[in-house]
Design an enzyme around this catalytic site. Structure first.
Site, mmCIF file in Angstrom:
data_model
loop_
_atom_site.group_PDB
_atom_site.id
_atom_site.type_symbol
_atom_site.label_atom_id
_atom_site.label_comp_id
_atom_site.label_asym_id
_atom_site.label_seq_id
_atom_site.Cartn_x
_atom_site.Cartn_y
_atom_site.Cartn_z
ATOM 1 N N ASP A 176 0.847 -1.190 0.000
ATOM 2 C CA ASP A 176 0.000 0.000 0.000
ATOM 3 C C ASP A 176 0.886 1.244 0.000
ATOM 4 O O ASP A 176 1.805 1.369 0.831
ATOM 5 C CB ASP A 176 -0.898 0.002 1.243
ATOM 6 C CG ASP A 176 -1.819 1.209 1.269
ATOM 7 O OD1 ASP A 176 -2.882 1.144 0.635
ATOM 8 O OD2 ASP A 176 -1.464 2.216 1.917
ATOM 9 N N ASN A 184 -2.845 13.093 -5.041
ATOM 10 C CA ASN A 184 -4.043 13.404 -5.842
ATOM 11 C C ASN A 184 -4.579 14.793 -5.522
ATOM 12 O O ASN A 184 -4.988 15.544 -6.418
ATOM 13 C CB ASN A 184 -5.136 12.357 -5.591
ATOM 14 C CG ASN A 184 -4.914 11.075 -6.389
ATOM 15 O OD1 ASN A 184 -4.317 11.097 -7.444
ATOM 16 N ND2 ASN A 184 -5.386 9.963 -5.861
ATOM 17 N N HIS A 189 -5.609 13.849 -10.224
ATOM 18 C CA HIS A 189 -5.682 12.405 -10.412
ATOM 19 C C HIS A 189 -4.857 11.920 -11.597
ATOM 20 O O HIS A 189 -4.409 10.766 -11.615
ATOM 21 C CB HIS A 189 -7.139 11.971 -10.575
ATOM 22 C CG HIS A 189 -7.931 12.074 -9.313
ATOM 23 N ND1 HIS A 189 -7.903 11.104 -8.336
ATOM 24 C CD2 HIS A 189 -8.759 13.049 -8.842
ATOM 25 C CE1 HIS A 189 -8.694 11.452 -7.338
ATOM 26 N NE2 HIS A 189 -9.224 12.645 -7.608
ATOM 27 N N ASP A 193 -2.385 8.737 -11.394
ATOM 28 C CA ASP A 193 -2.332 7.585 -12.297
ATOM 29 C C ASP A 193 -0.914 7.358 -12.808
ATOM 30 O O ASP A 193 -0.463 6.215 -12.942
ATOM 31 C CB ASP A 193 -3.267 7.796 -13.491
ATOM 32 C CG ASP A 193 -4.742 7.772 -13.083
ATOM 33 O OD1 ASP A 193 -5.030 7.345 -11.947
ATOM 34 O OD2 ASP A 193 -5.591 8.179 -13.905
ATOM 35 N N ASP A 219 -4.536 2.568 -4.276
ATOM 36 C CA ASP A 219 -3.072 2.588 -4.246
ATOM 37 C C ASP A 219 -2.511 1.286 -3.689
ATOM 38 O O ASP A 219 -1.422 1.254 -3.126
ATOM 39 C CB ASP A 219 -2.578 3.781 -3.424
ATOM 40 C CG ASP A 219 -3.103 3.748 -1.987
ATOM 41 O OD1 ASP A 219 -3.978 2.897 -1.697
ATOM 42 O OD2 ASP A 219 -2.644 4.552 -1.161
#
Length: 301
Positions: A176, A184, A189, A193, A219
């Site tokens: 994680d 973000n 965003h 990505d 994530d």
């Protein structure tokens, strides 16, 4: 560690296809010997008072040979197609000998039947190959994460379930990213990505035994690695943590520093099913979070 490699599709043939291939081969060889016998002895048949010359009988049986060969290709476009080409080549060789060496012009229809068979077989192979590729591509899309082009949770769960059913020991890592929400919120965003792709590439580049890596969602990532001699899961998990804390260049002058919390579970030590292992690896990952993040924890339960 290859993810979603569909290059093996042409090499798979089940037992039913094998049995059908053998039967078609026997039929093809039988028909070939029969037409050769008819041509050599110039046999004619009479049906309801109508005499069928050798050339007509030879053409009918040759067309049956072509149909049998094409059925091999329909059965399996790769192996059947190759076998069909090979048998056509042998048949063509004997037809040529029959025409020019044995002076049997009755074999001319068979010659042209075989040439047409080559063309039809080629077209059949190309069409079946395309259909196979489209089918596998659709299957690939079902188990693919659209952002990282890795397996998604469904894909890796199927992989894990297969390892469990085969009773093959393996490690499952639950990774994680820390502070992903901050990225973000700060850059947007689209940059989030981009970071997900960068992290996937970093973890893919770590030397390791065969296995797969997947994006679990958000994530979170999952890595399944079969146990092998001289492989240290501790060193691998530590390297995953180290790669994650390297500064990420997002382009356009934007850089971000993150880290990863990693949990590790092992089959069969930590669970006997895919769900149990996912839970144990997830729990170990949260232990890493509680320790202060940027570390790994190996499940001991």
């Amino acid at each position: 560690m290859d993810n979603l490699d569909i290059s093996v599709y042409k090499k798979q043939m089940n037992s039913k296809q094998k049995r059908r291939m053998i039967l078609l081969l026997i039929i093809y060889l039988g028909l070939t010997m029969f037409v050769s016998f008819i041509n050599r002895n110039r046999i004619e048949f009479s049906i309801m008072g109508t005499v069928l010359p050798t050339s007509v009988i030879s053409g009918i049986i040759s067309s049956l040979c072509i149909a049998t060969g094409l059925m091999m290709t329909q059965n399996h476009w790769y192996y059947g197609g190759i076998l069909c080409y090979f048998l056509f080549l042998i048949s063509l060789f004997f037809v040529v000998i029959s025409i020019f060496a044995s002076h049997h012009p009755e074999s001319f229809p068979g010659f042209f039947f075989i040439l047409s068979g080559y063309l039809i077989n080629t077209v059949t192979i190309l069409n079946l190959k395309k259909l196979d590729q489209e089918k596998l591509l659709s299957q690939k899309l079902i188990v693919t994460d659209s952002i990282t082009v890795l397996y998604n949770r469904r894909g890796i769960q199927t992989y894990i379930e297969n390892l469990v059913s085969e009773n093959k020991p393996f490690y499952l890592l639950f990774l994680d990213l820390d502070n992903f929400k901050t990225l973000n919120d700060t850059f947007g965003h689209s940059y989030g990505d981009k970071m997900l792709k960068i992290m996937a590439d970093r973890w893919l580049s770590i030397p390791k035994p065969d296995g797969i890596i997947a994006r679990n969602g958000g994530d979170e990532y999952l890595i399944a690695i079969p146990c092998e001699e001289n492989f240290s899961i501790e060193n691998f998990a530590a390297e995953c943590v180290r790669r994650a804390e390297e500064i990420i260049d997002l382009g356009e002058g934007k850089k971000f520093k993150t880290s990863a919390s990693v949990g590790v579970a092992a089959f069969p030590a930590n669970g006997s099913t895919a769900d149990e292992l996912l839970i144990k690896a997830d729990f170990a990952m949260y232990e890493s979070k509680h320790k202060g993040k940027n570390c790994y924890t190996i499940s001991n339960s």
